[in-house]
Motif scaffolding. Structure first.
Motif, PDB file in Angstrom:
ATOM      1  N   LEU A  94     -14.065   7.226   1.911  1.00 56.62           N
ATOM      2  CA  LEU A  94     -14.970   6.460   2.781  1.00 56.62           C
ATOM      3  C   LEU A  94     -14.364   5.078   3.021  1.00 56.62           C
ATOM      4  N   GLY A  95     -14.531   4.565   4.227  1.00 55.83           N
ATOM      5  CA  GLY A  95     -13.911   3.275   4.546  1.00 55.83           C
ATOM      6  C   GLY A  95     -12.405   3.414   4.552  1.00 55.83           C
ATOM      7  N   SER A  96     -11.911   4.515   5.098  1.00 56.19           N
ATOM      8  CA  SER A  96     -10.486   4.835   4.967  1.00 56.19           C
ATOM      9  C   SER A  96      -9.590   4.036   5.904  1.00 56.19           C
ATOM     10  N   SER A  97     -10.183   3.295   6.850  1.00 54.22           N
ATOM     11  CA  SER A  97      -9.319   2.622   7.830  1.00 54.22           C
ATOM     12  C   SER A  97      -8.831   1.251   7.357  1.00 54.22           C
ATOM     13  N   GLY A  98      -9.333   0.797   6.205  1.00 57.14           N
ATOM     14  CA  GLY A  98      -8.834  -0.468   5.651  1.00 57.14           C
ATOM     15  C   GLY A  98      -7.529  -0.239   4.911  1.00 57.14           C
ATOM     16  N   PRO A  99      -6.875  -1.332   4.477  1.00 61.14           N
ATOM     17  CA  PRO A  99      -5.578  -1.183   3.817  1.00 61.14           C
ATOM     18  C   PRO A  99      -5.635  -0.364   2.528  1.00 61.14           C
ATOM     19  N   VAL A 100      -6.694  -0.534   1.735  1.00 64.37           N
ATOM     20  CA  VAL A 100      -6.786   0.240   0.498  1.00 64.37           C
ATOM     21  C   VAL A 100      -7.082   1.705   0.825  1.00 64.37           C
ATOM     22  N   GLY A 101      -8.021   1.939   1.765  1.00 65.85           N
ATOM     23  CA  GLY A 101      -8.412   3.299   2.112  1.00 65.85           C
ATOM     24  C   GLY A 101      -7.245   4.127   2.625  1.00 65.85           C
TER      25      GLY A 101
END
Lengths: 291, 291, 291
Positions: free
Chosen positions: A126-133
């Motif tokens: 979830l929230g995969s579009s950020g750098p960590v995701g």
């Protein structure tokens, strides 16, 4: 001459180079940390030349570069500029960890696989579009998991999935929009591992949706700022049972993240030709963590 | 783990963080000094987070913050921002010494009370509206002296007196305008201790006025740049008799100031919950100085 | 107290203070390097005051200043500002090596005189109007060589010659334009030592001209970036015979340059009153190099 002081050159795009990264560097055994803030790609070459032209070949492993800063994309550009500045064997080792994204993603995926191997597992990010995701999705795919990459935006989810599939040949990665409750429930069907990597202040998985996901075995919330990213998973959770699921919170994962960060800095001084990006950081972390 | 390196984080509002404060930090035993220049209040939080999120609770006392810089008011704002960034027990100790005002004021008041306690003494602070003068007045009041705060501007003197009275409950502090020779003579009536804390290049107490003040016992001039702030008191004076008065000059006081500064830095690493502002610095200096 | 940490204060006009100079400082034994970038002459005084007002007279030799940066002229201005800030015996030692020009010129002239003394030799400096070339010409003249200073511009050559003659009383220095092949050939008549100090990417002495210069004994090329500044002299050459001439390349000279740079930094901490500009650096290097 094995007695050269260990010098870590910190390149940071932010005006003030990170205190966090400096403290970790010191605690990891760097004798000197040369901290540069406001670094842009076009300023990198001269800094790298200073690193590679000062010590003899046998001592180059005692100089290394750490790239940090809050802007992960800028960090990647700095890494590109660093690599382009090397001159064949005249190079030093580099660790990339902008915004702590590499060490955090590595720690998350390592704990996700603590109780059972990830190969063949069905995982949802979830929230995969950020750098960590993005990094979590990449590492999960590399471990052989079936990966759903979720985002509130279907477009962003599709873009992340395409990027990971390109990066990891033969990987099974699919996008899913998770902005609507029904879509989220649908996405959770059959999922065994869920990792929430969204920004602070957003709940990505409410408790009612979570408890309906009967197949769930592991839930990892990487958000440390209230409200919880996965409702009911507490920051300090580490392998804590929550409604029959093994739960990990941001602080729980953070302990391992810190160990990985320090080990990666120490590793830099072992040889002068390493580039520690997310996959190398994961491999290094995997060797650290107890099975 | 008591073996963590002692890290001092220097927050300085000036573009180039002070060399003076860095050298003192090194000589006081800090193993690493992380120096930041051009620091503004809104940049403080991330720096503090880097200090408090990197080491375990038992090691937090090995990280500390020093706030300096030539703008004392900005330094106070930085201290406010630092304190707001702490999260309960997740904090580190802080020393505030912008422009050296805290250590200078503490040293001045300590030498003022060397030969006899300040309680009940009648003291006059010249140039009291500057950062050092205000702190001198506050410390004198706190020691139980009757304090006249002088300024060439009656308004500024009144403002300083009001500020000190508010800060020190029950204190006896009154303003006095000292711009006109007659007013100055009047103000000196019955005064036993005079401390000149004005800026460089201004004589606040001419010799003829000084020798007419028969009650005077101690004269302290904190101005190191000619002409003398108290005419006839030399920079190097330390307990030097001048016309029957015990005199201290800026360099004489400076030796103690430096000892206090170093002791305060060392003190930071004793525990993680200290805020060393002017009063704590004075108390610490009082324990140092021989009676 | 001989136990004070050795602090080197690095003043650099570039936005990012040189990594090269920091690494060399560490390897030369400085315990702490305080690095300042973007330094301008008007910011120097406060930095110097911080150096001279913090330690007692007997410990001042443990604090020193290094002036670097890519702009050699700015470096000279910074040195001027540093010297003006000293207050009599309150001073620290300083090394000037902007763009490495002093150590490079010293190393070049030392190797030029390795096999035979320079006194009475006829030397030609190509690219003499740059910072390294000027220093090379000055040092050659000081050693008693007959010096031709070459430049593609007759005007610049004349200016350099005049400057060196003024600096070194009784020196024999003449300008020569070297932009046209015939002029270059003419200039080479009777020359025993040629040193090319031009910028990167320019060949100042083609092979055909070089082999026609039958009197030539030593050829030194200080340009490390292709094409060669003296055609046929390789970067790594150190006393390598090339067409009957003893040749030295940039990397060959660089080894000695680095030794001189480190020795100069170490020398700073021997006393607090040294100013190591090009001549002192040369003298120091001469004592290092085997005869």
């Amino acid at each position: 001459m094995g007695d050269k002081k260990k010098i870590l050159i910190q390149l940071d795009g932010d005006p003030h180079p990170s205190v966090f990264d400096r403290v970790v560097a010191v605690d990891a055994g760097a004798d000197c940390v040369f901290s540069y803030g406001g670094v842009k790609p076009d300023g990198v070459r001269d800094l790298v030349y200073g690193a590679i032209f000062t010590r003899g070949p046998e001592d180059l492993k005692s100089t290394a570069i750490f790239i940090g800063g809050s802007d992960v994309t800028l960090g990647e550009s700095l890494l590109g500029a660093v690599r382009k500045s090397f001159l064949g064997p005249l190079r030093v080792s580099v660790l990339l960890d902008g915004a702590g994204a590499n060490t955090t993603a590595a720690a998350a995926v390592i704990v996700a696989g603590r109780s059972a191997p990830l190969r063949g597992k069905r995982a949802l990010v979830l929230g995969s579009s950020g750098p960590v995701g993005r990094r979590v999705a990449t590492l999960l795919a590399r471990q052989g998991a079936h990966v759903l990459v979720g985002s509130r935006s279907a477009e962003r989810a599709a873009e992340v999935a395409a990027t990971v599939r390109t990066a990891i040949t033969g990987s099974d990665v699919h996008p899913v929009a998770t902005g609507v409750a029904e879509d989220l429930l649908q996405a959770l069907q059959g999922i065994q591992v869920v990792i929430a990597a969204g920004g602070p202040g957003v709940c990505l998985l409410p408790r009612d949706a979570r408890v309906k996901a009967r197949s769930l075995e592991v839930a990892i919330d990487l958000n440390a700022v209230p409200p919880e990213g996965i409702e009911g998973v507490k920051g300090g959770d580490f392998a804590k049972e929550r409604d029959g699921v093994t739960a990990y919170g941001a602080i729980g994962v953070g302990g391992l993240k810190m160990k990985i960060h320090k080990a990666a800095v120490r590793q830099l001084f072992e040889a002068n030709d390493q580039v520690l990006d997310v996959e190398a950081v994961f491999d290094l972390g995997s060797r650290l963590a107890p099975a």
